[in-house]
Design a protein around this motif. Structure first.
Motif, PDB file in Angstrom:
ATOM      1  N   PRO A 134      16.208 -29.768 -30.126  1.00  0.00           N
ATOM      2  CA  PRO A 134      17.619 -30.147 -29.572  1.00  0.00           C
ATOM      3  C   PRO A 134      16.957 -31.633 -28.717  1.00  0.00           C
ATOM      4  CG  PRO A 134      16.518 -28.275 -28.491  1.00  0.00           C
ATOM      5  CD  PRO A 134      15.829 -28.659 -29.558  1.00  0.00           C
ATOM      6  N   CYS A 135      18.220 -32.359 -28.469  1.00  0.00           N
ATOM      7  CA  CYS A 135      18.011 -33.418 -27.688  1.00  0.00           C
ATOM      8  C   CYS A 135      18.074 -33.156 -26.175  1.00  0.00           C
ATOM      9  CB  CYS A 135      19.250 -34.451 -27.868  1.00  0.00           C
ATOM     10  SG  CYS A 135      20.864 -33.966 -27.236  1.00  0.00           S
ATOM     11  N   GLY A 136      17.592 -34.130 -25.215  1.00  0.00           N
ATOM     12  CA  GLY A 136      17.724 -33.662 -23.807  1.00  0.00           C
ATOM     13  C   GLY A 136      18.789 -33.251 -23.441  1.00  0.00           C
ATOM     14  N   SER A 137      19.922 -33.495 -23.769  1.00  0.00           N
ATOM     15  CA  SER A 137      21.342 -33.385 -23.321  1.00  0.00           C
ATOM     16  C   SER A 137      21.516 -31.674 -23.749  1.00  0.00           C
ATOM     17  CB  SER A 137      22.583 -34.166 -23.752  1.00  0.00           C
ATOM     18  OG  SER A 137      22.441 -35.339 -23.143  1.00  0.00           O
ATOM     19  N   CYS A 138      21.135 -31.370 -24.947  1.00  0.00           N
ATOM     20  CA  CYS A 138      21.342 -29.959 -25.266  1.00  0.00           C
ATOM     21  C   CYS A 138      20.466 -29.240 -24.631  1.00  0.00           C
ATOM     22  CB  CYS A 138      21.210 -30.063 -26.945  1.00  0.00           C
ATOM     23  SG  CYS A 138      22.664 -30.649 -27.859  1.00  0.00           S
ATOM     24  N   ARG A 139      19.087 -29.808 -24.490  1.00  0.00           N
ATOM     25  CA  ARG A 139      18.255 -28.663 -23.617  1.00  0.00           C
ATOM     26  C   ARG A 139      18.835 -28.409 -22.124  1.00  0.00           C
ATOM     27  NH1 ARG A 139      12.561 -31.806 -25.493  1.00  0.00           N
ATOM     28  NH2 ARG A 139      13.415 -31.852 -27.432  1.00  0.00           N
ATOM     29  N   GLU A 140      19.373 -29.427 -21.597  1.00  0.00           N
ATOM     30  CA  GLU A 140      19.828 -29.199 -20.145  1.00  0.00           C
ATOM     31  C   GLU A 140      21.114 -28.149 -20.244  1.00  0.00           C
ATOM     32  OE1 GLU A 140      18.352 -30.180 -17.517  1.00  0.00           O
ATOM     33  OE2 GLU A 140      19.749 -28.635 -16.551  1.00  0.00           O
ATOM     34  N   PHE A 141      21.981 -28.590 -21.253  1.00  0.00           N
ATOM     35  CA  PHE A 141      23.127 -27.940 -21.432  1.00  0.00           C
ATOM     36  C   PHE A 141      22.771 -26.452 -21.808  1.00  0.00           C
ATOM     37  CE2 PHE A 141      26.457 -25.756 -24.183  1.00  0.00           C
ATOM     38  CZ  PHE A 141      27.739 -26.537 -23.548  1.00  0.00           C
ATOM     39  N   LEU A 142      22.020 -26.029 -22.506  1.00  0.00           N
ATOM     40  CA  LEU A 142      21.658 -24.819 -22.962  1.00  0.00           C
ATOM     41  C   LEU A 142      20.828 -24.055 -21.859  1.00  0.00           C
ATOM     42  CD1 LEU A 142      20.251 -25.324 -26.552  1.00  0.00           C
ATOM     43  CD2 LEU A 142      22.526 -24.204 -25.911  1.00  0.00           C
ATOM     44  N   LEU A 143      20.078 -24.672 -21.198  1.00  0.00           N
ATOM     45  CA  LEU A 143      19.501 -23.966 -19.811  1.00  0.00           C
ATOM     46  C   LEU A 143      20.638 -23.789 -18.869  1.00  0.00           C
ATOM     47  CD1 LEU A 143      16.243 -25.800 -19.305  1.00  0.00           C
ATOM     48  CD2 LEU A 143      16.494 -23.437 -19.676  1.00  0.00           C
ATOM     49  N   GLN A 144      21.713 -24.550 -18.488  1.00  0.00           N
ATOM     50  CA  GLN A 144      22.542 -24.330 -17.550  1.00  0.00           C
ATOM     51  C   GLN A 144      23.445 -23.224 -17.908  1.00  0.00           C
ATOM     52  OE1 GLN A 144      24.386 -27.524 -15.473  1.00  0.00           O
ATOM     53  NE2 GLN A 144      22.343 -28.791 -15.638  1.00  0.00           N
ATOM     54  N   LEU A 145      23.672 -22.956 -19.296  1.00  0.00           N
ATOM     55  CA  LEU A 145      24.559 -21.647 -19.545  1.00  0.00           C
ATOM     56  C   LEU A 145      23.880 -20.479 -18.857  1.00  0.00           C
ATOM     57  CD1 LEU A 145      25.358 -22.088 -23.186  1.00  0.00           C
ATOM     58  CD2 LEU A 145      26.829 -22.867 -21.470  1.00  0.00           C
ATOM     59  N   SER A 146      22.684 -20.413 -18.883  1.00  0.00           N
ATOM     60  CA  SER A 146      21.844 -19.182 -18.511  1.00  0.00           C
ATOM     61  C   SER A 146      20.369 -19.450 -18.353  1.00  0.00           C
ATOM     62  CB  SER A 146      22.182 -18.031 -19.178  1.00  0.00           C
ATOM     63  OG  SER A 146      21.280 -16.927 -18.819  1.00  0.00           O
ATOM     64  N   PRO A 147      19.874 -19.085 -17.235  1.00  0.00           N
ATOM     65  CA  PRO A 147      18.501 -19.167 -17.016  1.00  0.00           C
ATOM     66  C   PRO A 147      17.658 -18.628 -17.692  1.00  0.00           C
ATOM     67  CG  PRO A 147      19.297 -18.222 -15.037  1.00  0.00           C
ATOM     68  CD  PRO A 147      20.620 -18.661 -15.777  1.00  0.00           C
ATOM     69  N   GLU A 148      18.134 -17.337 -18.392  1.00  0.00           N
ATOM     70  CA  GLU A 148      17.610 -16.652 -19.623  1.00  0.00           C
ATOM     71  C   GLU A 148      17.325 -17.517 -20.844  1.00  0.00           C
ATOM     72  OE1 GLU A 148      18.800 -12.538 -20.260  1.00  0.00           O
ATOM     73  OE2 GLU A 148      20.154 -12.637 -18.636  1.00  0.00           O
ATOM     74  N   ASN A 149      18.089 -18.554 -20.873  1.00  0.00           N
ATOM     75  CA  ASN A 149      17.949 -19.113 -22.132  1.00  0.00           C
ATOM     76  C   ASN A 149      16.507 -20.055 -22.327  1.00  0.00           C
ATOM     77  OD1 ASN A 149      20.213 -18.408 -23.396  1.00  0.00           O
ATOM     78  ND2 ASN A 149      21.417 -19.912 -22.606  1.00  0.00           N
ATOM     79  N   ALA A 150      15.781 -20.110 -21.122  1.00  0.00           N
ATOM     80  CA  ALA A 150      14.495 -20.730 -21.114  1.00  0.00           C
ATOM     81  C   ALA A 150      13.746 -19.943 -22.054  1.00  0.00           C
ATOM     82  CB  ALA A 150      13.943 -20.560 -19.558  1.00  0.00           C
ATOM     83  N   LYS A 151      13.961 -18.759 -22.180  1.00  0.00           N
ATOM     84  CA  LYS A 151      12.933 -17.800 -23.237  1.00  0.00           C
ATOM     85  C   LYS A 151      13.458 -17.803 -24.721  1.00  0.00           C
ATOM     86  CE  LYS A 151      14.005 -14.367 -20.513  1.00  0.00           C
ATOM     87  NZ  LYS A 151      14.174 -12.797 -20.019  1.00  0.00           N
ATOM     88  N   ALA A 152      14.573 -18.400 -24.856  1.00  0.00           N
ATOM     89  CA  ALA A 152      14.996 -18.762 -26.322  1.00  0.00           C
ATOM     90  C   ALA A 152      14.194 -19.418 -27.100  1.00  0.00           C
ATOM     91  CB  ALA A 152      16.490 -19.263 -26.268  1.00  0.00           C
ATOM     92  N   GLU A 153      13.851 -19.030 -28.366  1.00  0.00           N
ATOM     93  CA  GLU A 153      12.918 -19.505 -29.285  1.00  0.00           C
ATOM     94  C   GLU A 153      13.604 -20.412 -30.208  1.00  0.00           C
ATOM     95  OE1 GLU A 153       9.353 -19.055 -29.395  1.00  0.00           O
ATOM     96  OE2 GLU A 153       9.523 -18.001 -27.565  1.00  0.00           O
ATOM     97  N   PHE A 154      13.159 -21.733 -30.436  1.00  0.00           N
ATOM     98  CA  PHE A 154      13.320 -22.677 -31.405  1.00  0.00           C
ATOM     99  C   PHE A 154      12.510 -22.739 -32.615  1.00  0.00           C
ATOM    100  CE2 PHE A 154      17.216 -24.913 -29.963  1.00  0.00           C
ATOM    101  CZ  PHE A 154      17.127 -24.563 -28.713  1.00  0.00           C
ATOM    102  N   LEU A 155      13.021 -22.539 -33.894  1.00  0.00           N
ATOM    103  CA  LEU A 155      12.179 -22.675 -34.985  1.00  0.00           C
ATOM    104  C   LEU A 155      11.763 -24.006 -35.076  1.00  0.00           C
ATOM    105  CD1 LEU A 155      11.145 -21.092 -37.495  1.00  0.00           C
ATOM    106  CD2 LEU A 155      12.859 -22.207 -38.710  1.00  0.00           C
ATOM    107  N   VAL A 156      10.332 -24.323 -35.003  1.00  0.00           N
ATOM    108  CA  VAL A 156       9.854 -25.618 -35.230  1.00  0.00           C
ATOM    109  C   VAL A 156       8.921 -25.880 -36.326  1.00  0.00           C
ATOM    110  CG1 VAL A 156       9.900 -26.236 -32.583  1.00  0.00           C
ATOM    111  CG2 VAL A 156       7.730 -25.105 -33.549  1.00  0.00           C
ATOM    112  N   GLY A 157       8.770 -24.819 -37.136  1.00  0.00           N
ATOM    113  CA  GLY A 157       7.847 -24.807 -38.278  1.00  0.00           C
ATOM    114  C   GLY A 157       8.375 -23.687 -39.160  1.00  0.00           C
ATOM    115  N   ALA A 158       8.516 -24.034 -40.575  1.00  0.00           N
ATOM    116  CA  ALA A 158       9.202 -22.981 -41.418  1.00  0.00           C
ATOM    117  C   ALA A 158       8.210 -22.053 -42.309  1.00  0.00           C
ATOM    118  CB  ALA A 158      10.122 -23.544 -42.367  1.00  0.00           C
ATOM    119  N   ASP A 159       7.048 -22.768 -42.682  1.00  0.00           N
ATOM    120  CA  ASP A 159       5.962 -22.359 -43.415  1.00  0.00           C
ATOM    121  C   ASP A 159       4.504 -22.498 -42.999  1.00  0.00           C
ATOM    122  OD1 ASP A 159       5.261 -20.645 -45.658  1.00  0.00           O
ATOM    123  OD2 ASP A 159       5.347 -22.315 -47.110  1.00  0.00           O
TER     124      ASP A 159
END
Ligand SMILES: [Zn+2]
Length: 133
Positions: free
Chosen positions: A86-111
């Protein structure tokens, strides 16, 4: 849903389209797994006036509309279907929805599957009210 299935869904939702002179969409796609177990999809919206937004925020907006602010996992892909972070704006946006989102995992490698938590992308998030103790 496995990460592989989330990736397939994100790729399925890609639909690059130009809607006239001032609006295009569908060049980026995101899938969020809400803490409620539901999946939310979104694509980017690019408008000439600058009021468009990213696929991640589009998916998150659907999640919030559904009454959920926390997501557990996310997959984002670009126009060619390759993984994106995610871009910087989305990173901040998602964190501000809930501090719990800091633990959310993003897929960065598929195989093989490789993930990174949102907190790794935002080690020093902006805080409106200063550091919480
Ligand atoms: Zn973004």
């Amino acid at each position: 849903m496995t990460y592989e299935q989330m990736l397939a869904l994100a790729r399925e939702k890609l639909a690059p389209r130009q809607y006239g002179k001032y609006f295009s969409a569908g060049y980026v796609s995101a899938v969020l797994e809400g803490a409620n177990g539901k999946y939310y999809c979104g694509v980017n919206l690019d408008l000439a006036c600058g009021l468009g937004f990213c696929a991640e925020r589009n998916a998150a907006s659907s999640m919030v509309t559904d009454g959920e602010t926390v997501f557990r996992r996310a997959v984002c892909v670009g126009e060619d279907g390759s993984l994106m972070t995610p871009c910087g704006s989305c990173r901040e946006f998602l964190l501000q929805l809930s501090p719990e989102n800091a633990k959310a995992e993003f897929l960065v490698g598929a195989d093989p599957v490789e993930t990174m938590p949102l907190s790794a992308f935002m080690p020093l998030p902006w805080q409106t009210f200063g550091k919480e103790k």
